[in-house]
Design a protein around this motif. Structure first.
Motif, short mmCIF file in Angstrom:
data_model
loop_
_atom_site.label_atom_id
_atom_site.label_comp_id
_atom_site.label_asym_id
_atom_site.label_seq_id
_atom_site.Cartn_x
_atom_site.Cartn_y
_atom_site.Cartn_z
N GLU A 61 0.85 -1.20 0.00
CA GLU A 61 0.00 0.00 0.00
C GLU A 61 0.88 1.24 0.00
OE1 GLU A 61 -3.41 0.14 -0.07
OE2 GLU A 61 -3.37 -2.03 -0.32
N GLU A 62 0.52 2.20 -0.84
CA GLU A 62 1.25 3.46 -0.88
C GLU A 62 0.68 4.41 0.17
OE1 GLU A 62 1.37 6.77 -4.11
OE2 GLU A 62 2.75 5.17 -4.74
N TYR A 63 1.56 5.15 0.83
CA TYR A 63 1.11 6.14 1.79
C TYR A 63 1.95 7.41 1.61
CZ TYR A 63 5.24 4.87 4.53
OH TYR A 63 6.53 4.64 4.93
N VAL A 64 1.41 8.52 2.11
CA VAL A 64 2.07 9.81 2.00
C VAL A 64 2.36 10.34 3.40
CG1 VAL A 64 1.83 12.20 1.21
CG2 VAL A 64 0.91 10.33 -0.17
N VAL A 65 3.59 10.76 3.62
CA VAL A 65 3.97 11.41 4.86
C VAL A 65 4.11 12.89 4.56
CG1 VAL A 65 5.71 11.58 6.67
CG2 VAL A 65 5.20 9.35 5.65
N ASP A 66 3.11 13.67 4.97
CA ASP A 66 3.17 15.10 4.68
C ASP A 66 3.40 15.95 5.94
OD1 ASP A 66 0.66 14.69 5.73
OD2 ASP A 66 -0.36 16.02 4.33
N LEU A 67 3.40 15.31 7.10
CA LEU A 67 3.77 16.00 8.32
C LEU A 67 5.15 15.47 8.73
CD1 LEU A 67 0.44 15.98 10.33
CD2 LEU A 67 1.44 17.85 9.03
N LEU A 68 6.14 16.34 8.66
CA LEU A 68 7.52 15.95 8.91
C LEU A 68 7.92 16.28 10.34
CD1 LEU A 68 8.83 17.28 5.53
CD2 LEU A 68 8.31 14.91 6.10
N GLN A 69 8.82 15.49 10.89
CA GLN A 69 9.30 15.71 12.25
C GLN A 69 10.18 16.95 12.29
OE1 GLN A 69 8.20 13.87 14.93
NE2 GLN A 69 6.85 13.19 13.28
N LYS A 70 9.91 17.81 13.24
CA LYS A 70 10.68 19.03 13.48
C LYS A 70 10.91 19.17 14.98
CE LYS A 70 10.65 20.41 9.19
NZ LYS A 70 11.87 20.46 8.41
N VAL A 71 11.77 20.11 15.34
CA VAL A 71 12.01 20.45 16.73
C VAL A 71 11.63 21.92 16.90
CG1 VAL A 71 13.78 20.77 18.50
CG2 VAL A 71 13.85 18.77 17.04
N LYS A 72 10.83 22.21 17.93
CA LYS A 72 10.49 23.60 18.23
C LYS A 72 11.34 24.05 19.41
CE LYS A 72 6.57 25.13 20.28
NZ LYS A 72 5.15 25.54 20.39
N ILE A 73 12.06 25.15 19.21
CA ILE A 73 12.91 25.71 20.25
C ILE A 73 12.29 27.03 20.68
CG2 ILE A 73 15.18 26.68 20.75
CD1 ILE A 73 16.25 24.80 18.55
N GLU A 74 12.17 27.23 21.98
CA GLU A 74 11.69 28.49 22.52
C GLU A 74 12.75 29.04 23.46
OE1 GLU A 74 6.96 28.03 22.89
OE2 GLU A 74 8.12 26.43 23.84
N CYS A 75 13.09 30.28 23.25
CA CYS A 75 14.14 30.93 24.04
C CYS A 75 13.64 32.33 24.40
CB CYS A 75 15.42 30.99 23.20
SG CYS A 75 16.83 31.66 24.06
N VAL A 76 13.48 32.59 25.70
CA VAL A 76 13.03 33.90 26.15
C VAL A 76 14.27 34.69 26.58
CG1 VAL A 76 11.61 35.15 27.82
CG2 VAL A 76 10.82 32.97 26.89
N VAL A 77 14.41 35.90 26.03
CA VAL A 77 15.60 36.70 26.32
C VAL A 77 15.20 38.11 26.74
CG1 VAL A 77 17.15 35.41 24.83
CG2 VAL A 77 15.89 37.34 23.89
N ALA A 78 16.00 38.66 27.64
CA ALA A 78 15.83 40.05 28.06
C ALA A 78 17.17 40.75 28.14
CB ALA A 78 15.12 40.12 29.41
N ASP A 79 18.21 40.01 28.47
CA ASP A 79 19.52 40.62 28.70
C ASP A 79 20.44 40.59 27.48
OD1 ASP A 79 19.61 37.89 28.90
OD2 ASP A 79 21.09 37.84 30.51
N ILE A 80 20.04 39.90 26.43
CA ILE A 80 20.81 39.92 25.18
C ILE A 80 19.84 40.23 24.04
CG2 ILE A 80 22.57 38.30 26.00
CD1 ILE A 80 21.22 36.18 24.29
#
Length: 124
Positions: A61-80
């Motif tokens: 059976e053929e299938y489609v992978v249209d949601l790819l694995q990613k990494v979400k990075i969150e960085c809160v900054v005030a001093d730089i």
């Protein structure tokens, strides 16, 4: 707005959020530490953008992978500067191929340190 109501640019808090390839996470963490932003939150996510969907076959059976694995990075900054964080992420995550990711910069109204109760830039 009176002079007392103006916000000093040094007191701004920014959230830098990036979606990147999972294999670039190590390089991004190192780049952030080098610019003085070692604190971050990492979440495994899936999504799609301009990167093409991948087709596969399993048990005939053929299938489609249209949601790819990613990494979400969150960085809160005030001093730089947030621009330094953005450039560090961009350089470390760059491969030159579609699907390298996106970076977003958002204002943060306030931050509160749970342990001490400090608020504002001091809490970051």
């Amino acid at each position: 707005m009176s002079d007392d109501d103006t916000v000093d640019a040094d007191d701004e808090i920014k959230l830098v959020m990036a979606m990147i390839r999972p294999d670039r996470l190590g390089a991004v963490k190192q780049a952030l530490a080098e610019v003085g932003a070692p604190s971050l939150t990492v979440t495994q996510v899936s999504g799609r953008g301009s990167q093409a969907a991948k087709k596969g076959q399993w048990r005939g059976e053929e299938y489609v992978v249209d949601l790819l694995q990613k990494v979400k990075i969150e960085c809160v900054v005030a001093d730089i500067p947030a621009e330094d964080v953005v450039e560090a992420i961009r350089e470390a995550a760059h491969t030159g191929e579609k699907g390298d990711g996106k970076i977003f910069v958002l204002p943060v109204d306030d931050a509160v340190q749970v342990r001490t109760g400090e608020s504002g830039p001091e809490a970051v």
